[in-house]
Write a protein that holds these residues in place. Structure first.
Motif, PDB file in Angstrom:
ATOM      1  N   GLU B  48       6.664  18.152 -37.226  1.00 18.96           N
ATOM      2  CA  GLU B  48       6.052  16.571 -37.525  1.00 18.96           C
ATOM      3  C   GLU B  48       4.382  16.878 -37.756  1.00 18.96           C
ATOM      4  OE1 GLU B  48       7.700  17.908 -34.924  1.00 18.96           O
ATOM      5  OE2 GLU B  48       9.266  16.384 -34.259  1.00 18.96           O
ATOM      6  N   GLY B  49       3.744  17.772 -37.335  1.00 23.28           N
ATOM      7  CA  GLY B  49       2.337  18.104 -37.798  1.00 23.28           C
ATOM      8  C   GLY B  49       2.280  18.036 -39.440  1.00 23.28           C
ATOM      9  N   GLY B  50       3.354  18.833 -39.992  1.00 22.77           N
ATOM     10  CA  GLY B  50       3.798  18.876 -41.533  1.00 22.77           C
ATOM     11  C   GLY B  50       3.575  17.271 -42.050  1.00 22.77           C
ATOM     12  N   ALA B  51       4.468  16.460 -41.392  1.00 29.14           N
ATOM     13  CA  ALA B  51       4.491  15.122 -41.744  1.00 29.14           C
ATOM     14  C   ALA B  51       3.573  14.355 -41.652  1.00 29.14           C
ATOM     15  CB  ALA B  51       5.590  14.631 -41.039  1.00 29.14           C
ATOM     16  N   THR B  52       2.684  14.410 -40.593  1.00 25.13           N
ATOM     17  CA  THR B  52       1.375  13.708 -40.338  1.00 25.13           C
ATOM     18  C   THR B  52       0.382  13.957 -41.124  1.00 25.13           C
ATOM     19  OG1 THR B  52       0.444  15.006 -38.488  1.00 25.13           O
ATOM     20  CG2 THR B  52       1.793  12.885 -37.956  1.00 25.13           C
ATOM     21  N   GLY B  53      -0.007  15.285 -41.329  1.00 28.31           N
ATOM     22  CA  GLY B  53      -0.886  16.010 -42.330  1.00 28.31           C
ATOM     23  C   GLY B  53      -0.819  15.476 -43.755  1.00 28.31           C
ATOM     24  N   ALA B  54       0.536  15.557 -43.913  1.00 25.73           N
ATOM     25  CA  ALA B  54       0.964  15.100 -45.486  1.00 25.73           C
ATOM     26  C   ALA B  54       0.715  13.460 -45.880  1.00 25.73           C
ATOM     27  CB  ALA B  54       2.393  15.364 -45.879  1.00 25.73           C
ATOM     28  N   ALA B  55       1.134  12.857 -44.745  1.00 29.67           N
ATOM     29  CA  ALA B  55       0.905  11.439 -44.826  1.00 29.67           C
ATOM     30  C   ALA B  55      -0.639  11.034 -44.846  1.00 29.67           C
ATOM     31  CB  ALA B  55       1.307  10.610 -43.569  1.00 29.67           C
ATOM     32  N   ASP B  56      -1.461  11.780 -44.296  1.00 24.86           N
ATOM     33  CA  ASP B  56      -3.030  11.733 -44.347  1.00 24.86           C
ATOM     34  C   ASP B  56      -3.374  12.066 -45.806  1.00 24.86           C
ATOM     35  OD1 ASP B  56      -5.557  11.637 -44.030  1.00 24.86           O
ATOM     36  OD2 ASP B  56      -5.679  13.546 -42.981  1.00 24.86           O
ATOM     37  N   ALA B  57      -3.146  13.174 -46.305  1.00 17.73           N
ATOM     38  CA  ALA B  57      -3.620  13.376 -47.694  1.00 17.73           C
ATOM     39  C   ALA B  57      -2.990  12.569 -48.912  1.00 17.73           C
ATOM     40  CB  ALA B  57      -3.178  14.601 -48.074  1.00 17.73           C
ATOM     41  N   TYR B  58      -1.705  12.117 -48.598  1.00 23.08           N
ATOM     42  CA  TYR B  58      -0.836  11.156 -49.489  1.00 23.08           C
ATOM     43  C   TYR B  58      -1.712   9.818 -49.499  1.00 23.08           C
ATOM     44  CZ  TYR B  58       2.720   8.077 -51.430  1.00 23.08           C
ATOM     45  OH  TYR B  58       3.446   7.239 -52.183  1.00 23.08           O
ATOM     46  N   ALA B  59      -2.275   9.435 -48.331  1.00 21.41           N
ATOM     47  CA  ALA B  59      -3.066   8.137 -48.117  1.00 21.41           C
ATOM     48  C   ALA B  59      -4.497   8.208 -48.699  1.00 21.41           C
ATOM     49  CB  ALA B  59      -2.912   7.697 -46.672  1.00 21.41           C
ATOM     50  N   ARG B  60      -5.097   9.312 -48.479  1.00 22.76           N
ATOM     51  CA  ARG B  60      -6.155   9.539 -49.035  1.00 22.76           C
ATOM     52  C   ARG B  60      -6.424   9.611 -50.665  1.00 22.76           C
ATOM     53  NH1 ARG B  60      -9.348  14.536 -46.170  1.00 22.76           N
ATOM     54  NH2 ARG B  60      -8.151  14.613 -44.095  1.00 22.76           N
ATOM     55  N   MET B  61      -5.027  10.096 -51.117  1.00 23.46           N
ATOM     56  CA  MET B  61      -5.420  10.343 -52.583  1.00 23.46           C
ATOM     57  C   MET B  61      -4.494   8.836 -53.494  1.00 23.46           C
ATOM     58  SD  MET B  61      -6.497  13.103 -53.100  1.00 23.46           S
ATOM     59  CE  MET B  61      -6.479  12.748 -55.134  1.00 23.46           C
ATOM     60  N   THR B  62      -3.859   8.151 -52.681  1.00 21.12           N
ATOM     61  CA  THR B  62      -3.386   6.833 -53.255  1.00 21.12           C
ATOM     62  C   THR B  62      -3.883   5.518 -52.809  1.00 21.12           C
ATOM     63  OG1 THR B  62      -1.659   6.721 -51.291  1.00 21.12           O
ATOM     64  CG2 THR B  62      -0.975   7.872 -53.347  1.00 21.12           C
ATOM     65  N   GLY B  63      -4.512   5.473 -51.472  1.00 23.97           N
ATOM     66  CA  GLY B  63      -5.008   4.534 -50.788  1.00 23.97           C
ATOM     67  C   GLY B  63      -3.973   3.631 -50.199  1.00 23.97           C
ATOM     68  N   GLU B  64      -2.569   3.948 -50.566  1.00 20.59           N
ATOM     69  CA  GLU B  64      -1.447   3.344 -49.852  1.00 20.59           C
ATOM     70  C   GLU B  64      -1.304   4.060 -48.509  1.00 20.59           C
ATOM     71  OE1 GLU B  64       1.444   3.887 -52.770  1.00 20.59           O
ATOM     72  OE2 GLU B  64       0.336   2.915 -54.084  1.00 20.59           O
ATOM     73  N   PRO B  65      -0.476   3.440 -47.839  1.00 18.20           N
ATOM     74  CA  PRO B  65      -0.087   3.860 -46.401  1.00 18.20           C
ATOM     75  C   PRO B  65       0.632   5.262 -46.575  1.00 18.20           C
ATOM     76  CG  PRO B  65       0.534   1.595 -46.493  1.00 18.20           C
ATOM     77  CD  PRO B  65       0.183   2.156 -47.924  1.00 18.20           C
ATOM     78  N   GLY B  66       0.293   6.272 -45.725  1.00 21.50           N
ATOM     79  CA  GLY B  66       1.043   7.538 -45.780  1.00 21.50           C
ATOM     80  C   GLY B  66       2.063   7.027 -44.523  1.00 21.50           C
ATOM     81  N   VAL B  67       3.239   7.374 -44.818  1.00 19.00           N
ATOM     82  CA  VAL B  67       4.443   6.810 -43.990  1.00 19.00           C
ATOM     83  C   VAL B  67       5.122   8.087 -43.320  1.00 19.00           C
ATOM     84  CG1 VAL B  67       6.349   5.561 -43.418  1.00 19.00           C
ATOM     85  CG2 VAL B  67       4.448   4.559 -44.965  1.00 19.00           C
ATOM     86  N   THR B  68       4.975   7.968 -41.990  1.00 17.56           N
ATOM     87  CA  THR B  68       5.865   9.308 -41.239  1.00 17.56           C
ATOM     88  C   THR B  68       7.105   8.383 -40.663  1.00 17.56           C
ATOM     89  OG1 THR B  68       4.907   9.216 -39.268  1.00 17.56           O
ATOM     90  CG2 THR B  68       3.784  10.391 -40.788  1.00 17.56           C
ATOM     91  N   LEU B  69       8.136   9.253 -40.396  1.00 19.91           N
ATOM     92  CA  LEU B  69       9.227   8.881 -39.553  1.00 19.91           C
ATOM     93  C   LEU B  69       9.393  10.498 -38.324  1.00 19.91           C
ATOM     94  CD1 LEU B  69      11.561   7.358 -38.496  1.00 19.91           C
ATOM     95  CD2 LEU B  69      12.886   8.771 -40.257  1.00 19.91           C
ATOM     96  N   LEU B  70       9.153   9.856 -37.110  1.00 19.52           N
ATOM     97  CA  LEU B  70       9.213  10.761 -36.084  1.00 19.52           C
ATOM     98  C   LEU B  70       9.968  10.576 -35.064  1.00 19.52           C
ATOM     99  CD1 LEU B  70       5.082  10.747 -35.859  1.00 19.52           C
ATOM    100  CD2 LEU B  70       6.777  12.328 -37.384  1.00 19.52           C
ATOM    101  N   HIS B  71      10.308  11.400 -34.152  1.00 13.55           N
ATOM    102  CA  HIS B  71      11.203  11.395 -32.959  1.00 13.55           C
ATOM    103  C   HIS B  71      10.810  11.536 -31.581  1.00 13.55           C
ATOM    104  CE1 HIS B  71      15.181  12.010 -31.415  1.00 13.55           C
ATOM    105  NE2 HIS B  71      15.058  13.035 -31.091  1.00 13.55           N
ATOM    106  N   LEU B  72      10.558  10.287 -31.140  1.00 13.67           N
ATOM    107  CA  LEU B  72      10.245   9.768 -29.830  1.00 13.67           C
ATOM    108  C   LEU B  72       8.804  10.574 -29.513  1.00 13.67           C
ATOM    109  CD1 LEU B  72      13.564  10.886 -29.191  1.00 13.67           C
ATOM    110  CD2 LEU B  72      12.818   9.083 -27.790  1.00 13.67           C
ATOM    111  N   GLY B  73       8.522  10.494 -28.276  1.00 13.38           N
ATOM    112  CA  GLY B  73       7.094  11.166 -27.640  1.00 13.38           C
ATOM    113  C   GLY B  73       6.792  12.341 -28.294  1.00 13.38           C
TER     114      GLY B  73
END
Lengths: 515, 515
Positions: B48-73
Motif C-alpha cells: 500500500e505504501g507503493g499506492a499512496t506514494g504513487a498517488a502523491d506523485a501523480y497528484a503533484r504532476m497532474t493537479g488532479e486527485p491521486g486516488v488509492t484503493l486500500l484494504h481496511l485499517g
C-alpha cells in the motif's frame, strides 16, 4: 546518565534482551545508549513492518515483551499492520518510538506528524515521555503495560530531548497487575453446561499449547464436551501428542457445519466466533441460531487460571484419557503441486519441534489440518488477517528459539508486503525455511469475486488479482537479500528441497510454483 | 445500481482516470464496479505504501486527485508514511478504504481495527459512508476535499454493505471551495518590506514551477530581493531556463549561512523554515535571531493568487529580467563514484523534460544543486522525510506523464522500504530509470551519530546503520521484480548505463556502487 541510558538500563532490568530496530535521527541518543549496552541485542529490520511482526512472534514464543525501536509517525505507520496482528494475538509488544525534541514540535518540520494519533490507533497503551527524569519510570510502566491483560501493545513515545537530557538512573520493573478471572459461580455455571449434550468448549490463547491445552483436553474428556478451537491461533501445538481439538474453518459454511449440532458454546480466552468477512444475506457468526454462546473469559482476562477453575468445577482428577493427535505421515506425494500434495510434502518433512509460521492463504489452507498428524510442532497464525506477517514472524520466532527449526509457508502475494525480512534472516543467519506458494496472485480474491457472481473478471479485476506479467522470481528476490533459494514444481522436488533446507544451517527459500 | 457503481461513476464524472490499488475482500464490490468501468485505470501496487506514494506523485504532476484503493485499517496503515509525505507536499490524494459491513463491526473479526483512528491520523479529511444512498455524495465530497486548500489528503471509508446496497445513481462533482488569500493590505505591507535591504522572498508550492515561478522571479527582479526556496519541494522546475532561486540546505549550518544577511523573510506557500531535526544547544530554525519572518500565505491558502497580488503591489510590469539557470553541463567524470562524479554523470545525461525523483539522501545530496545547470527538468522531493517514497513516486510520475522520462535516484536504505514498486514499473512498462545509490547502509545515521560525539560506533550501532553482511544485490532484486538491471562502479560506466536506459523503453535499474 541521560534519559536514553536510563531507559536502556530499565529495559535490561526488566529482562528485555532483544530489540527489533529501524531507527532514525531522532532515536540517535537511544541508539548510542544501546551501543553502550551490547547485551541488549539489536536486530535490524529494513522495514518497520518487519520489526513489529518479528516482535509479535518473539513475544508469542517467549511470553516476554517483543520490543521494537521505530522512527516517528511514519515508522509506526509502517509497523501498524503487524501491530494490528499482534493485538489480535494478545502478544506483549513494546514499541519505543522516537519523536522530535519537544521545543522542535512548535515548528512544522518535515517529519512532524500525528504521532499521537497513529500511536493510539495502533496500541492498547500509549505514553509520551514528558521529561528526561521520567523516562525510566515510563519505560518500566510500558513493560508492565505490554505484559498486562495477557499481553497487549504498548507504545512509548520518546522525544529526543527526553533521551538526551539528564536523568538520575533506571527504574525498577515493578509488578505486572494480574488479569481478571471470572467469578467462581459464573465458572461453575459454565461447568454445569459443559456436561449437557451439544456442549462445546471453545477455547484459544493458552488453551492451545502447554498446560492450558492439557487442562482443556482434560475438561473435554471429563465432561464429554467437544473441544473446538479457532481457525487462527496465536500459538498452537499440533502433530504427534498434541491435545486434539476441532478447529473452525475459514469459510462460513465450513464453520457452520462444524458447529451444526452445538447448542452450548463456552468461550474461554477467545472471541465469539465470527466470520472473516460479511457477505450480503449471510450471518456474521457461524453458530446455529439457537446456540447459547457464553463468553466466560474474554481476551485480556486470565484464561489459564479460568481453565484451572473450570477443570476443578467439572471434577477433573488428572486421570482423564485426553484425546491426542497421532503420528500418521502421509505417503510420498508426486506430480504437480496441487494443495494436497503440497501439504503432504510439508507434513512429511516437518521436523520434530519445528515452529510452523502459517501465512499460506488460499493455497495453504489445506496444510494445518493435514499437519495434525505430523511430528510434534507449534504453529503461529495470522491473527489479524493483515497479510505480510509471515516472513517477519519467522524472524521473530527464530530469534526467540534459535535451537528450533522454523518453517514459514507464505503466499506470494503476502510475501511481497514484507519481503525485506529475508535480509534479516540472512544477516542473523536464522534457521528458517521459507516456502513461497507461488500461485501468481491473490488467488483468494478470485474466489471472493466468484462469490459475488462475477464469473469472468474483466481487465481491471484480473489486473488487480493476478501478480503476473511479469511473474515474480522469488529465487532472484532471495538472492538479492542474500539467501540461497531453489524453485520446485513437483511434490517430489519440494520434499527433496525441504530436506536439504532443514539439513543445512541458516535460511533457505523454496519457491513452490503451483499449477 | 449499487453503491460501489454509483461511486465509480461519480469518480469518473469528477475526472478521475486512475486508481492505485491494493484491494482485498471487503472492497470486492468496488472492484466489481471498477471492472465494469475499464476507463478508470487500475494500477496494482503490491504494497500500500507503493499506492499512496504513487498517488502523491501523480497528484503533484497532474493537479488532479491521486486516488488509492486500500484494504481496511492495515491497508491504510501500510500507506501511512507516504500519505504523510503527500500531506507535506500539499498533494490532492483521495483514499478509498474498504471497511467491514456495518453489522459485522459488532463482532471482533480478525481485520476489525481502529480504522477511524488511523484514518484521522493520516488524513486532513475523513468520512465514513453511512448508507448506500449517500456513497455517491460522499465520493463527490471526498474529491472536493482532496482538491481543497491547495491539495490535501482525503479518506473515504466505504463499509462493504454501503458498496453492495442499492443506490440511485452518481453525484455531480460540485465546486471546489476557493482557498483563502491574505488581505490586500497585508500583501501590500509585505511588498513594501521586500524592497528593503536584506529582504528575501521565501516561497514554495506554485512558486517553484510554471507561472508561479515566473511571478516569483519577476518579484525578485523588480524589488531586488533574494528568492530563496526550501531544501525540499513538492515539484520544482530546474535546469536550463528555470527561474533561479537559492535553495536552503539540509544542514542547519548551511541554511544559517545562506540566511546570514537576511533581515526580512516573506514566506509564501511554504512553512516557516525549520531544521529537519533538533539537536541539543542548537536553534530549531535557521534564520538569524533578528530576522523578521512574515508568514504571509500559509499552506492551504492560495499561494499563486497571493503571488499575483504581490507582483502587482511591487509594480511588476512583465518587462523584468528574470534571473534564470543556464545550461552548463559538467565535463565527463571518471573513476569511483564519489558524490561529485556521481552527480555529474546524472546531470550530463538527464534528458530534457525529465522528471527527477530525488530520494538520494546522503550520497545524493550533491545532485540537486549540480543539476541546476542540467537540461530543463522537474524535480520531486521527499516532502515529509519519510523514506520509501522514491520508487512509488517514480511510478506515479510515470503514470501521470507517460511521454516524459523519469529518473529516480534512491538510496539503498530508502529503496528497501517500498522495493515492491519495481514490479509495478515492470507490469505497466513505465519509462523509469532507477539509480540505486548503494552505500550499503543508512549513511546519514553515521553522520548523526558522529554529531553526538560518538566517533567509533560499537557493534549495536554498526549493526543498525550498515546494511551489509550480506550486501543487498539490487540487480537480483530488480530481476526478481521483472526489471533489467546492471551494476556500475565508475562514473564512466554510470554514464553509459544511463544513456542505455534512457534510450530503451520501459523501466531499468542501475545499481551504483559507491566506494
Amino acid at each position: 546518565m541521560n534519559g536514553a541510558t536510563a531507559l536502556v538500563k530499565t529495559l535490561l532490568g526488566a529482562g528485555v534482551r532483544t530489540c527489533f530496530a529501524n531507527p532514525g535521527t531522532s532515536e540517535m541518543h537511544f541508539v548510542a545508549a544501546l551501543d553502550a549496552h551490547p547485551n541488549l541485542r539489536c536486530v535490524l529490520c529494513l522495514f518497520e513492518g518487519g520489526a513489529t511482526g518479528a516482535a509479535d512472534a518473539y513475544a508469542r514464543m517467549t511470553g516476554e515483551p517483543g520490543v521494537t525501536l521505530l522512527h516517528l509517525g511514519p515508522g509506526l505507520g509502517n509497523g501498524w499492520a503487524n501491530l494490528h496482528n499482534a493485538r489480535k494475538a494478545g502478544a506483549p509488544v513494546l514499541n519505543i518510538v522516537g519523536e522530535h525534541a519537544r521545543a522542535h514540535l512548535r515548528w512544522d518540520a518535515p517529519l512532524k506528524g500525528d504521532l499521537d494519533g497513529v500511536a493510539r490507533s495502533a496500541s492498547d497503551w500509549v505514553r509520551v515521555c514528558e521529561s528526561p527524569e521520567e523516562v525510566a519510570q515510563d519505560g518500566a510502566a510500558a513493560v508492565r503495560a505490554a505484559l498486562s491483560r495477557g499481553g497487549q501493545v504498548a507504545t512509548l513515545v520518546l522525544p529526543a530531548d527526553c533521551a538526551w537530557g539528564e536523568a538520575s538512573g533506571p527504574a525498577e520493573p515493578g509488578e505486572v497487575p494480574a488479569a481478571p478471572i471470572p467469578a467462581r459461580d459464573r465458572i461453575e455455571a459454565a461447568a454445569a453446561r459443559l456436561s449437557r449434550p451439544g456442549a462445546a468448549l471453545y477455547a484459544g490463547g493458552p488453551a492451545l499449547w502447554g498446560e492450558g491445552a492439557e487442562i482443556a483436553g482434560a475438561i473435554a474428556a471429563r465432561t464429554g464436551c467437544r473441544f473446538i478451537t479457532p481457525f487462527f491461533s496465536p500459538r498452537v501445538r499440533e502433530g504427534e501428542g498434541a491435545v486434539a481439538s476441532e478447529p473452525l474453518k475459514y469459510d462460513h459454511a465450513g464453520s457452520a457445519e462444524l458447529l451444526r449440532e452445538v447448542s452450548e458454546l463456552i468461550v474461554v480466552g477467545e472471541r465469539h466466533p465470527v466470520n472473516f468477512f460479511a457477505y450480503p444475506d449471510r450471518p456474521s457468526t457461524p453458530e446455529p441460531p439457537d446456540c447459547l454462546v457464553t463468553e466466560l473469559c474474554p481476551l485480556g482476562w486470565d484464561a489459564l487460571a479460568t481453565l484451572r477453575v473450570l477443570a476443578d468445577a467439572v471434577g477433573v482428577t488428572g486421570d482423564e484419557e485426553i484425546a491426542r493427535r497421532g503420528l500418521s505421515l502421509p505417503r510420498a506425494p508426486s506430480g504437480p503441486l496441487e494443495p494436497e500434495g503440497l501439504a503432504d510434502a510439508l507434513v512429511r518433512t516437518l521436523p520434530e519441534g519445528a515452529i510452523y509460521v502459517n501465512e499460506g492463504i488460499t493455497a495453504g489452507f489445506a496444510i494445518p489440518a493435514r499437519a495434525q498428524v505430523a511430528r510434534a510442532h507449534e504453529r503461529l497464525d495470522l491473527m489479524g488477517g493483515a497479510i505480510g506477517q509471515g516472513l517477519p514472524s519467522a524472524v521473530g520466532a527464530a530469534v526467540a528459539c534459535p535451537d528450533r527449526p522454523v518453517l514459514a509457508v507464505v503466499g506470494d502475494g503476502s510475501a511481497m508486503y514484507t519481503i525485506q525480512s529475508l535480509w534479516t534472516m540472512a544477516r542473523e543467519q536464522l534457521d528458517v525455511t521459507v516456502v513461497i506458494l507461488a500461485n501468481r496472485g491473490y488467488r483468494i480474491l478470485h474466489g471472493e469475486m466468484a462469490a459475488l457472481g462475477v464469473e469472468n473478471p474483466g481487465r481491471n479485476a484480473r489486473r488487480m488479482f493476478d501478480v503476473e506479467d511479469p511473474a515474480l522470481d522469488f529465487c532472484a528476490l532471495a538472492a538479492g537479500h542474500g539467501l540461497p533459494a531453489e524453485r520446485v514444481e513437483t511434490a517430489e522436488a519440494l520434499e527433496t528441497a525441504l530436506a536439504r533446507a532443514y539439513a543445512a544451517p541458516g535460511p533457505h527459500l523454496i519457491e513452490a510454483v503451483l499449477p
